[in-house]
Structures are given as C-alpha cells and as structure tokens.
Design a protein around this motif. Structure first.
Motif, PDB file in Angstrom:
ATOM      1  N   PRO A  76       7.899  38.696 -38.387  1.00  0.00           N
ATOM      2  CA  PRO A  76       8.245  37.483 -38.802  1.00  0.00           C
ATOM      3  C   PRO A  76       7.650  36.252 -38.112  1.00  0.00           C
ATOM      4  O   PRO A  76       6.907  36.871 -36.996  1.00  0.00           O
ATOM      5  CB  PRO A  76       9.744  37.329 -38.187  1.00  0.00           C
ATOM      6  CG  PRO A  76       9.793  38.405 -37.200  1.00  0.00           C
ATOM      7  CD  PRO A  76       8.678  39.611 -37.502  1.00  0.00           C
ATOM      8  N   ALA A  77       7.523  35.385 -38.586  1.00  0.00           N
ATOM      9  CA  ALA A  77       6.681  34.047 -38.034  1.00  0.00           C
ATOM     10  C   ALA A  77       7.652  33.530 -37.070  1.00  0.00           C
ATOM     11  O   ALA A  77       9.015  33.842 -37.045  1.00  0.00           O
ATOM     12  CB  ALA A  77       6.345  32.951 -39.049  1.00  0.00           C
ATOM     13  N   PRO A  78       7.065  33.230 -36.046  1.00  0.00           N
ATOM     14  CA  PRO A  78       7.881  32.718 -34.778  1.00  0.00           C
ATOM     15  C   PRO A  78       8.730  31.477 -35.197  1.00  0.00           C
ATOM     16  O   PRO A  78       8.307  30.540 -36.173  1.00  0.00           O
ATOM     17  CB  PRO A  78       6.913  32.152 -33.585  1.00  0.00           C
ATOM     18  CG  PRO A  78       5.526  32.817 -34.225  1.00  0.00           C
ATOM     19  CD  PRO A  78       5.475  32.977 -35.498  1.00  0.00           C
ATOM     20  N   PRO A  79      10.080  31.151 -34.538  1.00  0.00           N
ATOM     21  CA  PRO A  79      10.768  30.190 -34.979  1.00  0.00           C
ATOM     22  C   PRO A  79       9.976  28.650 -34.863  1.00  0.00           C
ATOM     23  O   PRO A  79       9.317  28.355 -34.046  1.00  0.00           O
ATOM     24  CB  PRO A  79      12.008  29.933 -34.481  1.00  0.00           C
ATOM     25  CG  PRO A  79      11.725  31.543 -33.500  1.00  0.00           C
ATOM     26  CD  PRO A  79      10.428  32.080 -33.796  1.00  0.00           C
ATOM     27  N   GLY A  80      10.272  27.938 -35.842  1.00  0.00           N
ATOM     28  CA  GLY A  80       9.549  26.652 -35.877  1.00  0.00           C
ATOM     29  C   GLY A  80       8.258  26.436 -36.349  1.00  0.00           C
ATOM     30  O   GLY A  80       7.790  25.465 -36.035  1.00  0.00           O
ATOM     31  N   THR A  81       7.861  27.318 -37.108  1.00  0.00           N
ATOM     32  CA  THR A  81       6.511  27.575 -37.613  1.00  0.00           C
ATOM     33  C   THR A  81       6.535  27.435 -39.133  1.00  0.00           C
ATOM     34  O   THR A  81       7.721  27.725 -39.700  1.00  0.00           O
ATOM     35  CB  THR A  81       5.523  28.608 -37.033  1.00  0.00           C
ATOM     36  OG1 THR A  81       6.373  29.872 -37.488  1.00  0.00           O
ATOM     37  CG2 THR A  81       5.608  28.626 -35.557  1.00  0.00           C
ATOM     38  N   GLY A  82       5.366  27.074 -39.482  1.00  0.00           N
ATOM     39  CA  GLY A  82       5.109  27.263 -41.162  1.00  0.00           C
ATOM     40  C   GLY A  82       3.975  27.924 -41.324  1.00  0.00           C
ATOM     41  O   GLY A  82       3.150  27.971 -40.145  1.00  0.00           O
ATOM     42  N   THR A  83       3.565  28.391 -42.646  1.00  0.00           N
ATOM     43  CA  THR A  83       2.422  28.708 -42.686  1.00  0.00           C
ATOM     44  C   THR A  83       1.472  27.926 -43.683  1.00  0.00           C
ATOM     45  O   THR A  83       1.885  27.422 -44.602  1.00  0.00           O
ATOM     46  CB  THR A  83       2.593  30.144 -43.652  1.00  0.00           C
ATOM     47  OG1 THR A  83       3.390  31.274 -42.981  1.00  0.00           O
ATOM     48  CG2 THR A  83       1.349  30.920 -43.954  1.00  0.00           C
TER      49      THR A  83
END
Length: 119
Positions: A24-31
C-alpha cells in the motif's frame, strides 16, 4: 524437470507482480502518473525523462522514466507539483514544452500527459 522449469517461468512473474502491487502507498500520499504518448490514437513513448518539482520550489523531488507502456508513476505527499519532460527520446519532439501542474490528493491518482511528435 522441463515441466517444472516451464511452470516456474510462467508463474514467477505473476507472483512478483502480485507482491509488488500488494504494497500500500504510505498514508497521506497520492500517486502521480506521467504518460508520454504520440499520435491521435495514443502510442506510448518509451524512455522520456520526466522531473517532478513542488509548485513552490525548484528542487526536483522525483525523476521518472517512461516505460514501454509510456507511463511512469511515483507516490508523493499530497500537494501541488509541476511535472516536465527533461529529456526527449531521439526522433521525437514535445507538442507543448510547458510543465504540467498537478494537485495530488491523498489516496488518489493524478495524471500528467505529454504528447510527442515522433518521426
């Protein structure tokens, strides 16, 4: 023995892909996804070097290289970013040379599109 090697050669890429996409992407991030293409019917442009900088600064926070599908992605903290092509592949030119401004929101994907003209 050949059957075992064949089975491993077929299933190993699937297992690696499944593991990589499960992170999963780290919390608070977008792609942020950059897409390099040419033509009216999009044809991918491979090996375009793309730089990502925050809107308020000139420091490069990510350098991307478009793959065989013309895309490159990176997870970044939510915020405003400018995305620009740094190196154009041989035989190609950018239709628009201005950077693309993208606002990332946590948990979502934003895209920067770059249209090339290639010989």
């Amino acid at each position: 023995m050949r059957r075992i090697l064949f089975a491993l050669s077929v299933f190993a890429p699937l297992m690696v892909t499944g593991v990589a996409s499960a992170d999963p992407a780290p919390p608070g991030t977008g792609t942020l996804t950059a897409w390099a293409f040419t033509g009216r019917e999009p044809v991918p442009v491979n090996r375009a070097d793309i730089a990502v900088t925050p809107c308020a600064a000139n420091q490069v926070v990510a350098t991307l290289v478009s793959g065989a599908d013309g895309r490159a992605s990176v997870a970044l903290p939510a915020g405003c970013y400018e995305v620009r092509v740094v190196t154009v592949p041989g035989g190609c030119g950018l239709a628009v040379t201005e950077p693309v401004r993208v606002t990332l929101t946590a948990g979502t994907e934003s895209r920067a599109d770059f249209r090339f003209g290639c010989a």
